[in-house]
Design a protein around this motif. Structure first.
Motif, PDB file in Angstrom:
ATOM      1  N   ARG A   1      -4.042  -1.291  -3.412  1.00  0.00           N
ATOM      2  CA  ARG A   1      -2.651  -1.720  -3.604  1.00  0.00           C
ATOM      3  C   ARG A   1      -2.276  -2.833  -2.631  1.00  0.00           C
ATOM      4  NH1 ARG A   1      -2.036   4.032  -3.720  1.00  0.00           N
ATOM      5  NH2 ARG A   1      -1.469   3.955  -1.518  1.00  0.00           N
ATOM      6  N   GLY A   2      -2.679  -2.654  -1.379  1.00  0.00           N
ATOM      7  CA  GLY A   2      -2.220  -3.564  -0.333  1.00  0.00           C
ATOM      8  C   GLY A   2      -2.814  -4.957  -0.424  1.00  0.00           C
ATOM      9  N   HIS A  56      -3.360   3.774   7.064  1.00  0.00           N
ATOM     10  CA  HIS A  56      -3.314   2.606   6.168  1.00  0.00           C
ATOM     11  C   HIS A  56      -3.182   1.320   6.984  1.00  0.00           C
ATOM     12  CE1 HIS A  56      -3.271   4.318   2.189  1.00  0.00           C
ATOM     13  NE2 HIS A  56      -2.173   5.039   2.384  1.00  0.00           N
ATOM     14  N   LEU A 102      -5.841  -1.675   6.668  1.00  0.00           N
ATOM     15  CA  LEU A 102      -5.430  -3.000   6.186  1.00  0.00           C
ATOM     16  C   LEU A 102      -5.677  -4.069   7.240  1.00  0.00           C
ATOM     17  CD1 LEU A 102      -2.236  -2.003   4.238  1.00  0.00           C
ATOM     18  CD2 LEU A 102      -4.174  -3.260   3.297  1.00  0.00           C
ATOM     19  N   ALA A 144       0.846  -1.208   0.000  1.00  0.00           N
ATOM     20  CA  ALA A 144       0.000   0.000   0.000  1.00  0.00           C
ATOM     21  C   ALA A 144       0.876   1.252   0.000  1.00  0.00           C
ATOM     22  CB  ALA A 144      -0.919  -0.001   1.210  1.00  0.00           C
ATOM     23  N   GLY A 171      -5.308   2.706  -0.893  1.00  0.00           N
ATOM     24  CA  GLY A 171      -4.321   1.909  -0.166  1.00  0.00           C
ATOM     25  C   GLY A 171      -4.718   0.438  -0.114  1.00  0.00           C
TER      26      GLY A 171
END
Ligand SMILES: [Zn+2]
Lengths: 70, 209
Positions: free
Chosen positions: B36-37, B82, B86, A61, B33
């Motif tokens: 992507r994560g 983030h 997550l 991220a 985020g």
């Protein structure tokens, strides 16, 4: 067996690791010696699959937006 | 639109127009985020992902506002945010995954009488089959003698069956964050006991390499 060999007297719990994870990630991303500065975080991530998963996801991220890092 | 940590904290603290703007921006940042994560976890380009991510972020925003006072300022505020988003997402995904898996378990009937062996991790071929078998038997005896039922169950679930801590915790009726501690105690006991028996784990590893 490797896991037993890597066991230390003092290890971080998942909470202690999670509390430091953002700081650890930023250190890793700015190429400082994150592992050397926070060895117990590194050790826990090596032993704990759940925390490792969170570390890897956070790294992904953060990498996508790393230009704005200090 | 880049805010300093202080600006984030100030904006998120009380109800104000700045608060709403900060929440909206943070929401966007966190959804991106997650995209992507979670790339390796779920299909982030699936149409369902967006609403899933928004649910995760909604829950994360509540947590973030609730925990503002615990932000120590040792990282960028967004890194910390983030991390929380997550964690919410992965916790939920793990729960979903093992709930599905437990259904699979009901559907599939396991065949054969495979007995899991603790010492048989992914080690290469041994130099000496007999020595290896002896060491394995010793280690397994120590595991039987030294560990509590709960420690053994956790070790089996995590090491052999490769379940997540969350799933193991549900199986053993304990909190997820206690599982690591339980395993740490178990590993430590085995390490001490091996040492007391004059058997270093490095030696054991060498038998298996
Ligand atoms: Zn952990």
């Amino acid at each position: 067996m490797q896991m037993i060999d890597n066991t230390c007297e003092k290890e971080y719990s998942c909470e202690e690791t999670f509390a430091l994870l953002d700081e650890y990630i930023e250190l890793s991303l700015t190429n400082k010696e994150a592992a050397a500065l926070m060895p117990l975080v590194k050790q826990h991530i090596g032993m704990c699959p759940d925390c490792r998963e969170e570390f890897e996801a956070l790294l992904l991220a953060m990498q996508g937006q790393s230009p704005s890092l200090p | 639109m880049n805010r300093t940590n202080e600006q984030w904290l100030n904006a998120l603290q009380g109800p104000s127009p700045a608060h709403d703007a900060a929440i909206a921006d943070l929401r966007q940042i966190l959804v991106a985020g997650l995209q992507r994560g979670l790339l390796g976890q779920v299909n982030t380009s699936a149409p369902e992902f967006e609403s899933l991510a928004e649910d995760f972020v909604q829950e994360a925003l509540l947590k973030i506002v609730d925990k503002l006072a615990t932000f120590a300022g040792r990282s960028q505020f967004t890194t910390w945010a983030h991390k929380i988003a997550l964690s919410v997402a992965l916790t939920e995904l793990r729960r979903k995954r093992w709930q599905d898996k437990s259904l699979d378990g009901i559907m599939d009937v396991d065949e054969g009488d495979y007995t899991p062996s603790f010492a048989a991790d992914k080690s290469p071929l041994p130099h000496n089959q007999v020595e290896r078998r002896e060491v394995m038997a010793r280690v397994e005896r120590l595991i039987r003698e030294e560990l509590t039922d709960k420690q053994r169950a956790a070790l089996t679930a995590i090491v052999i069956e490769e379940r997540s801590a969350a799933e193991t915790a549900a199986m053993l009726d304990m909190k997820a964050n206690a599982v690591y501690k339980l395993l740490h105690d178990a590993r430590l006991r085995l390490k001490h006991r091996l040492a007391a028996e004059g058997l270093s784990s490095a030696e054991i590893i060498s038998v298996f390499s």
